[in-house]
Scaffold this motif. Structure first.
Motif, PDB file in Angstrom:
ATOM      1  N   TYR A 155      -6.039  -0.065  17.536  1.00 62.28           N
ATOM      2  CA  TYR A 155      -6.153   0.210  16.119  1.00 62.28           C
ATOM      3  C   TYR A 155      -6.080   1.712  15.800  1.00 62.28           C
ATOM      4  CZ  TYR A 155      -6.894  -4.283  13.914  1.00 62.28           C
ATOM      5  OH  TYR A 155      -6.697  -5.517  13.370  1.00 62.28           O
ATOM      6  N   HIS A 156      -6.099   2.547  16.842  1.00 65.15           N
ATOM      7  CA  HIS A 156      -6.137   3.991  16.576  1.00 65.15           C
ATOM      8  C   HIS A 156      -4.962   4.491  15.727  1.00 65.15           C
ATOM      9  CE1 HIS A 156      -7.543   8.075  17.281  1.00 65.15           C
ATOM     10  NE2 HIS A 156      -6.280   8.398  17.432  1.00 65.15           N
ATOM     11  N   PRO A 157      -3.718   4.108  16.048  1.00 64.09           N
ATOM     12  CA  PRO A 157      -2.595   4.667  15.260  1.00 64.09           C
ATOM     13  C   PRO A 157      -2.376   4.017  13.896  1.00 64.09           C
ATOM     14  CG  PRO A 157      -1.773   3.340  17.088  1.00 64.09           C
ATOM     15  CD  PRO A 157      -3.256   3.281  17.172  1.00 64.09           C
ATOM     16  N   ILE A 158      -3.099   2.930  13.593  1.00 65.47           N
ATOM     17  CA  ILE A 158      -2.891   2.250  12.305  1.00 65.47           C
ATOM     18  C   ILE A 158      -3.266   3.211  11.162  1.00 65.47           C
ATOM     19  CG2 ILE A 158      -3.663   0.263  10.911  1.00 65.47           C
ATOM     20  CD1 ILE A 158      -2.077  -0.557  13.364  1.00 65.47           C
ATOM     21  N   SER A 159      -2.498   3.133  10.079  1.00 65.99           N
ATOM     22  CA  SER A 159      -2.690   4.008   8.901  1.00 65.99           C
ATOM     23  C   SER A 159      -2.590   5.488   9.254  1.00 65.99           C
ATOM     24  CB  SER A 159      -4.042   3.775   8.215  1.00 65.99           C
ATOM     25  OG  SER A 159      -4.198   2.443   7.873  1.00 65.99           O
ATOM     26  N   GLY A 160      -1.724   5.832  10.177  1.00 65.55           N
ATOM     27  CA  GLY A 160      -1.453   7.242  10.444  1.00 65.55           C
ATOM     28  C   GLY A 160      -2.231   7.833  11.596  1.00 65.55           C
ATOM     29  N   GLY A 161      -3.289   7.161  12.033  1.00 61.73           N
ATOM     30  CA  GLY A 161      -4.021   7.638  13.212  1.00 61.73           C
ATOM     31  C   GLY A 161      -4.779   8.927  12.996  1.00 61.73           C
ATOM     32  N   LYS A 162      -5.017   9.290  11.733  1.00 58.84           N
ATOM     33  CA  LYS A 162      -5.786  10.508  11.479  1.00 58.84           C
ATOM     34  C   LYS A 162      -7.161  10.138  10.966  1.00 58.84           C
ATOM     35  CE  LYS A 162      -2.329  14.003  10.897  1.00 58.84           C
ATOM     36  NZ  LYS A 162      -1.779  15.060  10.075  1.00 58.84           N
ATOM     37  N   TYR A 163      -8.186  10.730  11.552  1.00 59.71           N
ATOM     38  CA  TYR A 163      -9.560  10.459  11.134  1.00 59.71           C
ATOM     39  C   TYR A 163     -10.182  11.811  10.839  1.00 59.71           C
ATOM     40  CZ  TYR A 163      -8.193   6.034  12.984  1.00 59.71           C
ATOM     41  OH  TYR A 163      -7.506   4.876  13.192  1.00 59.71           O
ATOM     42  N   PRO A 164      -9.850  12.398   9.691  1.00 64.55           N
ATOM     43  CA  PRO A 164     -10.115  13.823   9.456  1.00 64.55           C
ATOM     44  C   PRO A 164     -11.553  14.226   9.728  1.00 64.55           C
ATOM     45  CG  PRO A 164      -9.217  12.760   7.490  1.00 64.55           C
ATOM     46  CD  PRO A 164      -9.267  11.736   8.554  1.00 64.55           C
ATOM     47  N   PHE A 165     -12.487  13.456   9.218  1.00 63.05           N
ATOM     48  CA  PHE A 165     -13.859  13.881   9.348  1.00 63.05           C
ATOM     49  C   PHE A 165     -14.290  13.888  10.813  1.00 63.05           C
ATOM     50  CE2 PHE A 165     -18.387  12.731   9.481  1.00 63.05           C
ATOM     51  CZ  PHE A 165     -18.859  13.974   9.123  1.00 63.05           C
ATOM     52  N   PHE A 166     -13.919  12.837  11.539  1.00 69.29           N
ATOM     53  CA  PHE A 166     -14.325  12.759  12.938  1.00 69.29           C
ATOM     54  C   PHE A 166     -13.621  13.779  13.796  1.00 69.29           C
ATOM     55  CE2 PHE A 166     -17.221   9.394  14.250  1.00 69.29           C
ATOM     56  CZ  PHE A 166     -17.693   9.136  12.987  1.00 69.29           C
ATOM     57  N   GLN A 167     -12.353  14.007  13.496  1.00 67.73           N
ATOM     58  CA  GLN A 167     -11.630  15.005  14.275  1.00 67.73           C
ATOM     59  C   GLN A 167     -12.164  16.396  13.974  1.00 67.73           C
ATOM     60  OE1 GLN A 167      -7.771  13.643  13.221  1.00 67.73           O
ATOM     61  NE2 GLN A 167      -7.700  12.203  14.915  1.00 67.73           N
ATOM     62  N   ASN A 168     -12.516  16.653  12.713  1.00 62.26           N
ATOM     63  CA  ASN A 168     -13.038  17.970  12.373  1.00 62.26           C
ATOM     64  C   ASN A 168     -14.381  18.220  13.049  1.00 62.26           C
ATOM     65  OD1 ASN A 168     -10.876  18.125  10.754  1.00 62.26           O
ATOM     66  ND2 ASN A 168     -11.984  17.746   8.856  1.00 62.26           N
ATOM     67  N   ALA A 169     -15.198  17.156  13.112  1.00 61.02           N
ATOM     68  CA  ALA A 169     -16.498  17.319  13.739  1.00 61.02           C
ATOM     69  C   ALA A 169     -16.360  17.281  15.264  1.00 61.02           C
ATOM     70  CB  ALA A 169     -17.441  16.227  13.263  1.00 61.02           C
ATOM     71  N   GLN A 170     -15.156  17.096  15.736  1.00 65.86           N
ATOM     72  CA  GLN A 170     -14.862  17.067  17.180  1.00 65.86           C
ATOM     73  C   GLN A 170     -15.727  16.069  17.922  1.00 65.86           C
ATOM     74  OE1 GLN A 170     -14.819  21.147  18.530  1.00 65.86           O
ATOM     75  NE2 GLN A 170     -12.677  21.200  17.921  1.00 65.86           N
ATOM     76  N   LEU A 171     -15.891  14.905  17.329  1.00 66.20           N
ATOM     77  CA  LEU A 171     -16.750  13.902  17.950  1.00 66.20           C
ATOM     78  C   LEU A 171     -16.109  13.316  19.203  1.00 66.20           C
ATOM     79  CD1 LEU A 171     -18.514  12.025  15.058  1.00 66.20           C
ATOM     80  CD2 LEU A 171     -19.273  13.912  16.439  1.00 66.20           C
TER      81      LEU A 171
END
Lengths: 354, 522
Positions: free
Chosen positions: B120-136
């Motif tokens: 499911y990661h690449p669905i809808s563009g594969g971007k998770y801005p908040f989580f990626q920004n927080a470097q989780l």
């Protein structure tokens, strides 16, 4: 006036119809040419303007280029564009990514509903008032009606719309200011004509929904109908004056018919025919007014959609909307012409055809 | 007679028990994991979903939600959540849940964002801005299911903002059962457009760009809402929203204008909260002349923030000295923004080699947000300010909001008027999301400024639990921003909302926008 068509009249009617259809055909052809050339004139790539596929991959674009015969000459490109049009494929909206045809089908009925109700109101108010003015020619009622007609015609529609909202929605709270119906009512989209859809629906709140939709309709209809109504007043007035001046009315008077008999039996029918001829012309005007009104009242019609597309620089939607809206106006125009010709044999004479 | 009487009673109850909220824009998605825009968060996060833990509406303290309790080990590297057993997912026309929420759902929701190989990661563009920004992804080593109702996060290092991030608006819990069903139906992308969650309302209908219709979730674990419907009427024009409020077509409106008029009206209430937000004037540091820090600094002297505050925010905001509002514990009063000084600006411009000025594009956001209620007016004021130092500004406006965001995150702009509303009360939320290198690649850092020292500072701040040390690191980071000026913070505003006085309950929250849970109407 009885509608008995003799053999000659029938041929005349047929020729008239054919003439109208050939006119329709060539006008549409010109329109598609205009729309096709727009895809070149708009900024950006022509193929993307035509199809609206802004996020297509290079492979998808290659398939599209093939479909639209981009490698061949301009003429075959145009022909393949026409083919797509006839299949109902007008490309995709650049903003919503939905097919233009489905967007148009969603939006057009709301405009048809608004325009038709407004046209009926304009006719049922404008024509009797115009006749009334003619009957009281050069007397106080005539002057009053002419003054009102002149004022009504001069008021800019956007100002009238905003004023109506200010007074009737905000100050008095009588009518809602936007939309077709309160969002709380879930009405299935069947015909797209809201009032008919409500009657077809099985919502438990049907009657309430109908009242609500009617309340939503009142202000925009009045705003759209005002200018055409004043035109109908003046047309009906001059048509009636012309008829009242004819010999057969004088003959009827000489025969001793009462004034109301003359008006109802002879003058009115003949005057109405003259007014009907102009309804087609007024319809284009009415649609233009409706477009502005739709924006003011957030009416979900094709006019507000087209204006929004212009703001968004959604070139595909502009081209599609242009074709649909102008064809719609043209079809109505022709229908009214045919009705007029059926009612009035004189119009079928070839010398009147244009 | 009897029939019609009954009819009108029923209909009366429909409008009396439903709320129409006039929102300012359409949501980009129905899954707040995939976006960071406040409009989308408002429309989805608290209506459709729950998080493991949430913030109390009263004091923004962390409180239990899906996790009834949790335990953090002393080294701060292992956090165990104990889940409630009575949480039901939405029953809708497109999905019938057969079981209550359990650890699998939590695992699925986080793995979708963290594990790049997840289907499911690449669905809808594969971007998770908040989580990626927080470097989780680099923070969380693994997530382990202990049993059906216990789940453990192992962190690579201790991170003081972890709990705040887990309670953020984007950390919602989705249904794994629904996701599996969509895989079988080969319709995986629907997970974000036809949402299933555990929140107080369930999705009924979305008419693109026009309205969203929600219905109450009958088995909501905090108790079913008394409302019959919750409708988001998408009304981008602020005058139209005011008109609809006055005409009774909306019960609650977002970002009202004409505050005095609303206050004077006997049936209307104006509310506000002090938001964790900042409105800023950002430079695309990849494009000349703004790749030169001197030019950026020069412009920061030339902008009259006080005038903007009065004209655009009508005084309902505070001048921003940094990106952090003064209600945050990380605020440092010794850091001030440059004083308005044309002479200084001119001097710096000459130094940078632009003594004769230049011309630039300024993109003004097309919607009203609390951090910038009127970007066009602000752009015009900035245009006039910069004209005094010979800089000619072309205002770019007219794009629709989602198009605007897309173009800006692709870096088409030269400079932009935008802002940021924090999704959780931790100060890191401002630093990481707005200016870190990782957010430059996900697109929420619209300045594309990537400074190694800055990134190191905010990383160090996250690694310690000592609040004084964290504060010191953030002060340094703020000073660095003041030197490099990737953006000019303009103001921290209050967020306003107006409603009819028949609507009872707290709708507006300082963190996380609107929440209709527990709201009633009479």
């Amino acid at each position: 006036m009885a509608l008995i068509l003799t053999g000659l009249q029938k041929t005349n009617m047929l020729i008239f119809t054919l003439r109208r259809f050939s006119l329709f055909f060539f006008t549409l052809l010109l329109l598609t040419m205009l729309s096709f050339s727009l895809s070149f004139l708009f900024p950006g790539e022509q193929l993307i303007n035509l199809t609206g596929q802004i996020s297509a991959s290079p492979e998808q674009l290659a398939v599209l280029a093939d479909e639209y015969q981009q490698q061949s000459g301009l003429l075959s490109q145009y022909v393949s564009y026409l083919k797509h049009l006839f299949q109902g494929d007008m490309g995709y909206s650049m903003t919503s990514h939905l097919p233009i045809s489905s967007e148009v089908l969603n939006r057009l009925p709301a405009t048809v509903e608004l325009a038709c109700v407004a046209l009926l109101v304009a006719m049922f108010v404008g024509i009797p008032v115009g006749f009334c003015a003619a009957i009281y020619h050069r007397k106080a009622p005539d002057n009053l009606i002419l003054t009102i007609a002149m004022i009504g015609y001069s008021i800019p529609v956007f100002w009238l719309g905003i004023l109506a909202i200010l007074v009737f929605s905000i100050q008095l709270g009588w009518f809602p200011s936007s939309g077709q119906i309160s969002l709380l009512f879930e009405i299935q989209h069947v015909t797209g004509l809201q009032l008919i859809d409500i009657l077809l629906s099985d919502s438990p709140y049907k009657w309430q929904a109908f009242q609500d939709a009617t309340r939503h309709l009142i202000l925009p209809v009045i705003v759209v109908a005002l200018a055409p109504a004043t035109i109908f007043m003046r047309l009906a007035r001059s048509a009636m004056l012309e008829v009242l001046d004819t010999h057969y009315i004088k003959a009827a008077k000489a025969k001793g018919l009462t004034f109301s008999q003359i008006i109802y039996r002879h003058a009115m029918r003949n005057a109405i025919i003259k007014v009907i001829r102009d309804i087609g012309l007024q319809f284009a005007n009415l649609i233009t007014i409706a477009m502005v009104t739709e924006v003011i009242f957030s009416w979900p019609g094709i006019g507000s959609w087209l204006i929004e597309s212009i703001y968004q620089r959604d070139y595909t939607a502009i081209q599609g909307g242009l074709i649909v809206l102008s064809s719609f106006i043209f079809i109505v125009h022709i229908i009214i012409d045919l009705v007029y010709a059926a009612l009035n044999p004189l119009a079928r004479e070839p010398r009147h055809g244009t | 007679m009897v029939l019609s009487g009954c009819d009108s009673n029923e209909a009366l109850s429909l409008s009396k028990k439903s709320i129409i909220y006039c929102s300012e824009g359409p949501p980009e998605s129905f899954n707040p994991q995939t976006v960071s825009s406040g409009t989308t968060i408002d429309a989805t996060s608290h209506q459709l979903y729950n998080r493991l833990i949430e913030f109390s509406p009263v004091d923004n303290a962390i409180m239990p939600a899906i996790a009834k309790s949790w335990h953090v080990t002393r080294d701060g590297k292992m956090i165990t959540f104990y889940l409630r057993k009575d949480i039901q997912f939405h029953q809708t026309s497109y999905f019938m849940p057969t079981r209550a929420l359990n650890a699998d759902d939590v695992l699925f929701s986080f793995n979708r964002m963290l594990d790049a190989s997840h289907k499911y990661h690449p669905i809808s563009g594969g971007k998770y801005p908040f989580f990626q920004n927080a470097q989780l992804a680099s923070l969380i080593d693994n997530i382990e299911k202990i049993n059906d109702h216990t789940i453990r996060f192992r962190l690579s290092h201790s991170d003081s903002s972890f709990l705040a991030n887990i309670g953020g608006d984007s950390a919602v819990i989705l249904s794994k059962e629904y996701a599996d069903e969509l895989v079988e139906l080969n319709a995986m992308q629907e997970i974000d457009m036809l949402p299933i969650g555990t929140g107080p309302f369930k999705f009924k209908q979305y008419s693109s760009g026009a309205f969203i219709r929600y219905e109450p979730h009958a088995d909501y674990w905090r108790g079913k809402s008394e409302l019959k419907q919750l409708v988001f009427d998408i009304t981008p024009r602020d005058t139209a929203r005011l008109t609809k409020l006055l005409a009774g077509e909306c019960d609650v409106i977002a970002y009202p204008i004409a505050h005095e008029k609303i206050k004077q009206h006997p049936n209307l209430i104006l509310e506000s909260v002090i938001s964790f937000n900042v409105g800023y004037f950002g430079f695309n540091t990849r494009k000349p002349p703004f790749n030169n820090p001197l030019v950026r600094k020069a412009l920061s002297y030339a902008i009259n923030k006080q005038a903007i505050l009065e004209a655009v925010y009508t005084g309902q905001a505070e001048i921003a000295n940094g990106i952090i509002p003064n209600s945050s514990w990380a605020y440092d009063a010794t850091i001030t923004s440059p004083d308005y000084s044309i002479a200084n600006a001119q001097k710096l411009l000459t130094q940078a080699g632009y003594g004769n000025g230049f011309s630039m594009d300024l993109w003004a956001m097309p919607v009203q947000r609390s951090y910038n209620p009127d970007a066009i007016t602000m752009a015009k004021l900035i245009q006039a300010d910069l004209q005094k130092i010979g800089v000619e500004v072309n205002i770019v406006s007219g794009y629709e909001w989602s198009t605007f965001l897309r173009k800006v995150s692709e870096g088409e702009h030269q400079s932009v008027l935008l802002g940021w509303s924090a999704d959780n009360p931790d100060p890191d939320n401002f630093f990481s999301s707005l200016l870190s290198c990782s957010s430059a690649s996900t697109g929420s850092n619209r300045t594309f400024w990537c400074n190694k020292r800055f990134d190191q500072l905010i990383q160090k701040a996250l690694k310690t639990n000592n609040i004084n040390k964290r504060k010191a690191y953030y002060s340094k980071a703020l000073r660095l921003i003041n030197e490099e000026v990737p953006l000019i913070p303009i103001a921290h505003s209050k967020r306003y909302q107006a409603r009819d006085n028949s609507v009872k309950g707290t709708v507006l929250r300082a963190i996380g926008g609107v929440d209709f849970n527990g709201v009633t109407k009479n």
